[in-house]
Scaffold this active site. Structure first.
Site, PDB file in Angstrom:
ATOM      1  CG  ASP A 328      42.256  49.761  79.969  1.00  0.00           C
ATOM      2  OD1 ASP A 328      41.272  50.153  79.282  1.00  0.00           O
ATOM      3  OD2 ASP A 328      41.901  48.805  80.674  1.00  0.00           O
ATOM      4  CD  GLU A 357      39.279  53.266  79.569  1.00  0.00           C
ATOM      5  OE1 GLU A 357      38.122  52.829  79.090  1.00  0.00           O
ATOM      6  OE2 GLU A 357      39.809  52.859  80.503  1.00  0.00           O
ATOM      7  CG  ASP A 424      35.070  49.855  76.073  1.00  0.00           C
ATOM      8  OD1 ASP A 424      35.157  48.643  75.925  1.00  0.00           O
ATOM      9  OD2 ASP A 424      36.177  50.563  76.544  1.00  0.00           O
TER      10      ASP A 424
END
Ligand code: CA
Length: 586
Positions: A328, A357, A424
């Site tokens: 992340d 990410e 998301d």
């Protein structure tokens, strides 16, 4: 020729080792400005009669964007090292482009001006795990996929699917819920699961890690997780976990210790505290993710914090045999940490997949020493703008997609993680304003693209939802409520991707045409003597689209209907329904 547009730079996406023998070399020129490009190349130490002994090889125009043409060649240097330049021709004009500028003809008494690929060291070659290129991922948000054990439900958990999700409610999803539905995933044909975080945390999304070494009790315990990984592996499914190394949760005990003991805390340098006492209001006086006091940024350069996080990386691979790490906010963490992270986890399991990410250009992380891939949002963005939102023209779609394709080396692109949506973003069917034909076009594009595709749980049965929290609804298990037609279609193209090398990641992707008038695009995927043509109509009218390929006398099969036909005419057209498409094989 427009010299200002001519560009090349070694050791990135313009010149890179594709494998331990092969270099890929690309050159950019102004669009439609250069007619022919020849690579002048040779070993730097090969001289004869006072002159450098070079060879010349024609480059191929590989792609075009709105402003530029891109030229390509694959070269196997005899001794793994190369000096090179580019001879460009347009009409009567001829130029040689080198690192030291332009010359009228190849320089032979000195190799200093030429570009240099010093040495193809095998350990530097970008190499993602070989299984990744054939994997079809499925993203699971564990709180919302399946509730297989009511006894571990968090307090106040709501009955499954009884309400819409909010940022704070719980429905009790867990590992047992995934184990119970493993047959469903096998039927869909997915071969990898990407789980959003499963470690102990307080929220329903679990991105606020409290303990990186513990499973959140709402999902089960370590034994349940071990069983889950085992069941997945038995069914040919890889397991990728999500970790947040950029910041911890507010309730991470080490941060709580800093809050309590301030400057005297042994953990004070695990974070970036500006001054003491530590405050959270009105603004935190420590580095955070965004400006969120709940997410203090971790100092990955501090030896103890670093060792703790590296052990997290090692522990879940070593003890639970996981197959991948999705990282992340990966671009806000130091490169040096990621280099060590890669070495540490790959020492335990060499074919672990490391996925960062990053939503932007990620070349600095894809040099072979850090990540195997990034979440390739820019790639599918153009497709969403074109098919779903109708914001760009057919031509613009081709240009933008091409820009995303040439942004990375080919071997990095083969492992790139491609997605139409996630926890998301709004769900793809919602972005398509509930138009299922458009959704099918997008999934067909995704599954036939270079890279490794990921399906967000529930998209395959036409679930809907706006941006978070709307996109995090409970998975629908009542078959009557599922869109089985969509499921069957997606399962079918997942199968095609696996069974047909041209459809999947071994096929070479090439745009054939884009027509702004009729609003259609075509591309081919080619592997050895197999070619697939994909033609998409992006308008709400039926159209007749000319196929600009010579199919005369060839046996052509409609892949989805099985129909076979042979064309006698030179010019062939396809009739495409509104938002329809065909896949032809020949
Ligand atoms: Ca439960």
């Amino acid at each position: 020729m427009i010299k200002e547009a001519i560009y090349h730079r070694p050791k990135n996406n313009f010149a890179y080792a594709y494998d331990t023998k092969t270099l890929h070399i690309r050159l950019r020129t102004k669009k439609n400005d250069v007619e022919k490009v020849t690579l002048i190349h040779g070993d730097p130490y090969k001289w004869g009669e006072g002159a450098w002994q070079y060879e010349a090889a024609p480059m191929k125009k590989m792609a075009a964007t709105e402003m530029f043409d891109y030229w390509f060649i694959a070269i196997e240097p005899d001794f793994r090292r190369l000096r090179y330049g580019f001879e460009l021709k347009s009409g009567d004009e001829s130029l040689v482009y080198t690192e030291k500028g332009f010359f009228r003809e190849p320089v032979t008494d000195d190799i200093a001006p030429y570009f240099c690929f010093p040495y193809l060291n095998p350990e530097d070659v970008f190499s993602a795990p070989s299984w990744v290129r054939d994997t079809v991922w499925y993203q699971i948000f564990p709180e919302r996929f399946g509730n297989g054990d009511l006894s571990n439900d968090p307090e106040g958990a709501l009955p499954w699917g009884s309400e819409d999700p909010t940022p704070t409610n719980f429905f009790g999803g867990d590992f047992e819920g995934v184990i119970q539905h493993i047959d469903y995933l096998v039927q869909l044909g997915v071969t990898g699961i990407y789980f959003t975080p499963i470690f102990k945390a307080t929220t329903n999304h679990k991105y606020d890690t409290v303990d990186y070494m513990e499973i959140d009790p709402q999902f089960g315990d370590k034994e349940t997780f071990k069983r889950l990984v085992h069941v997945c592996h038995e069914n040919g499914i890889k397991v990728m976990l999500d970790a947040v190394f950029n910041h911890s949760g507010f309730h991470f005990p080490q941060f709580q210790d800093v809050l309590k003991n301030g400057e005297n805390s042994p953990y004070k340098d695990w974070f970036y505290v500006w001054d003491y006492p530590v405050q959270t209001e009105p603004m935190p006086n420590y580095d955070t993710f965004a400006f969120t006091p709940m997410m203090p940024k971790l100092n990955t350069a501090h030896p103890e914090a670093r060792e703790y996080l590296l052990e997290v990386g090692r522990y879940w691979v070593r003890e639970f045999d996981i197959d991948g790490w999705r990282l992340d906010v990966a671009n806000e963490v130091g490169h040096d940490f990621w280099r060590e992270f890669r070495k540490e986890v790959k020492a335990i399991k060499p074919d672990v997949y490391i996925l960062g990410e990053i939503w932007h250009d990620s070349m600095p992380w894809l040099q072979g020493d850090q990540f195997d891939a990034v979440m390739n949002y820019p790639y599918s963005h153009a497709a969403i703008q074109f098919f779903a939102k109708e914001e760009i023209t057919a031509q613009e779609f081709i240009y933008k997609t091409t820009e995303a394709l040439i942004r990375y080396p080919e071997n990095a692109m083969e492992a790139a993680f491609n997605l139409l949506g996630s926890h998301d973003t709004s769900r793809i069917l919602t972005v398509c304003k509930d138009n299922k034909e458009k959704t099918k076009q997008l999934f067909t594009f995704l599954l036939s693209s270079p890279g490794t595709p990921c399906i967000y749980y529930g998209d395959e049965i036409s679930m809907t939802g706006e941006q978070d929290p709307g996109c995090r609804k409970c998975m629908i298990w009542d078959k009557e409520q599922q869109d089985r037609e969509m499921f069957d279609y997606i399962a079918r193209i997942v199968r095609l991707r696996k069974e047909s090398p041209a459809f999947g990641n071994r096929g070479t992707f090439q745009f054939v045409t884009a027509n702004n008038e009729t609003n259609h695009v075509m591309y081919t995927k080619t592997f050895e003597d197999q070619t697939l043509l994909f033609a998409f109509n992006n308008s709400d009218q039926e159209i007749t689209a000319i196929i600009p390929l010579d199919l005369k006398g060839k046996k052509v099969t409609n892949v989805l209907t099985g129909e076979e036909f042979a064309y006698e005419a030179k010019s062939v057209a396809a009739v495409l329904a509104p938002h329809g498409f065909i896949i032809l094989e020949f």
